[in-house]
Write an enzyme that holds these catalytic residues in place. Structure first.
Site, PDB file in Angstrom:
ATOM      1  N   HIS A 142       0.830  -1.211   0.000  1.00 31.69           N
ATOM      2  CA  HIS A 142       0.000   0.000   0.000  1.00 31.69           C
ATOM      3  C   HIS A 142       0.866   1.264   0.000  1.00 31.69           C
ATOM      4  CE1 HIS A 142      -3.001   2.737   2.261  1.00 31.69           C
ATOM      5  NE2 HIS A 142      -3.230   2.802   0.968  1.00 31.69           N
ATOM      6  N   GLU A 154       2.958   0.444   3.232  1.00 34.35           N
ATOM      7  CA  GLU A 154       2.445  -0.522   4.215  1.00 34.35           C
ATOM      8  C   GLU A 154       2.434  -1.891   3.546  1.00 34.35           C
ATOM      9  OE1 GLU A 154      -0.755   1.549   7.207  1.00 34.35           O
ATOM     10  OE2 GLU A 154      -1.402   1.264   5.151  1.00 34.35           O
TER      11      GLU A 154
END
Ligand code: 3HC
Length: 287
Positions: A142, A154
């Site tokens: 992410h 992430e």
């Protein structure tokens, strides 16, 4: 562990174009797909503009820009992704459509070593993994908008992701792209959006209930807390449709009022006031 050199990016919107840009700037061979030629052209324009901005800001040279552009190819056919070693899906936050993309990639990408990743911020990675025959090779990677500027990634392994996939994805993000990685459990919002979205929704409720104007709420957080931009301008940057979609996924997961979409946000999305990408949201960007 083989090094990842051939990357596919599905979706060339705000996030997809940014992800494709950082991959090409890192020397990778990048194939980008969109559903229709117009969307592809818009994404290509966004990417070229961002690279030009990078040159204007002294972040890369004109030669590096040209080299990055030469590493990018565009298509409307996912069938061309057969030789990719990593595919990052970055389409709209719609679970059904994302699952269909993962099912297609599962059939298309030939290497069983390949990683199939999603840039989702709120849809369970386990569900995207089970749309394929290789959930051990599916993971969340992410990124944050603007992707060329913000250093965080992430990493979200699902309960079915193998350790090798997680290690290779982390190595790709840190060593190849030069990003910083944090790892989060596979639950809606992960770390950053779980904190950010309730804050953005609270700011929207503040404007909705007349506590303060859009400008004053934003000035409060910029001047009072040294945030680079206020919450309403940030919601405009993320896109109000995306903000609403993330809030809905988180509300479906946790059933907490903090994640409930304020009516003002719903009406703005209904009205097509989606933020910076369309020229109007809480602010007007047409001028
Ligand atoms: N390539 C490389 N660098 C670039 C660039 C590009 N295309 N465009 C800008 N930059 C660099 C600039 O050179 C500058 O770097 P410097 O400070 O070292 O000179 C820096 O980025 C800032 O650029 P600008 O001066 O053009 O812009 P601003 O100072 O107005 O900052 C902003 C704009 C970067 C958007 C800043 O306001 C910001 O960081 N805002 C917060 C954004 C944020 O919170 N994003 C997260 C959203 S949540 C998310 O994405 C998750 C999703 O799931 C919702």
């Amino acid at each position: 562990m083989s090094e990842i050199r051939r990357v596919g990016v599905v979706g060339c919107g705000l996030m997809g174009s940014g992800i494709a840009e950082v991959c090409a700037r890192s020397g990778l061979d990048v194939l980008v797909s969109e559903v229709a030629p117009e969307a592809l052209r818009a994404g290509q324009d966004r990417l070229t503009t961002s690279l030009a901005k990078g040159v204007a800001r002294g972040k890369l040279s004109a030669e590096e820009r040209d080299a990055a552009l030469s590493r990018l190819r565009f298509t409307t056919d996912l069938g061309e992704f057969a030789d990719r070693e990593l595919v990052i899906e970055a389409i709209a936050e719609n679970e059904q459509v994302k699952s269909e993309v993962f099912a297609t990639l599962d059939k298309t990408v030939t290497s069983r070593e390949a990683i199939l990743a999603s840039n989702t911020s709120s849809i369970p990675i386990a569900r995207l993994g089970t749309a394929t025959s290789r959930p051990d090779h599916v993971i969340g990677i992410h990124f944050f908008n603007p992707v060329p500027v913000l250093n965080l990634v992430e990493l979200v392994p699902s309960l079915l992701t193998s350790e090798l996939t997680a290690t290779r994805a982390a190595r790709f993000a840190t060593q190849t792209l030069g990003k910083e990685v944090i790892t989060a459990k596979d639950q809606a919002g992960f770390v950053v959006n779980a904190l950010l979205i309730p804050y953005l929704l609270a700011a929207i409720r503040m404007v909705e209930s007349g506590v303060a104007s859009t400008e004053d709420v934003d000035a409060g957080m910029v001047l009072g807390c040294a945030h680079p931009m206020g919450p309403l301008r940030l919601a405009d940057l993320i896109g109000l449709d995306t903000t609403k979609a993330i809030a809905e996924s988180m509300h479906a997961e946790f059933k907490q009022l903090a994640y409930a979409t304020p009516p003002l946000l719903s009406r703005m999305v209904d009205a097509g006031l989606l933020g910076r990408k369309v020229g109007r949201g809480f602010y007007d960007y047409s001028g």
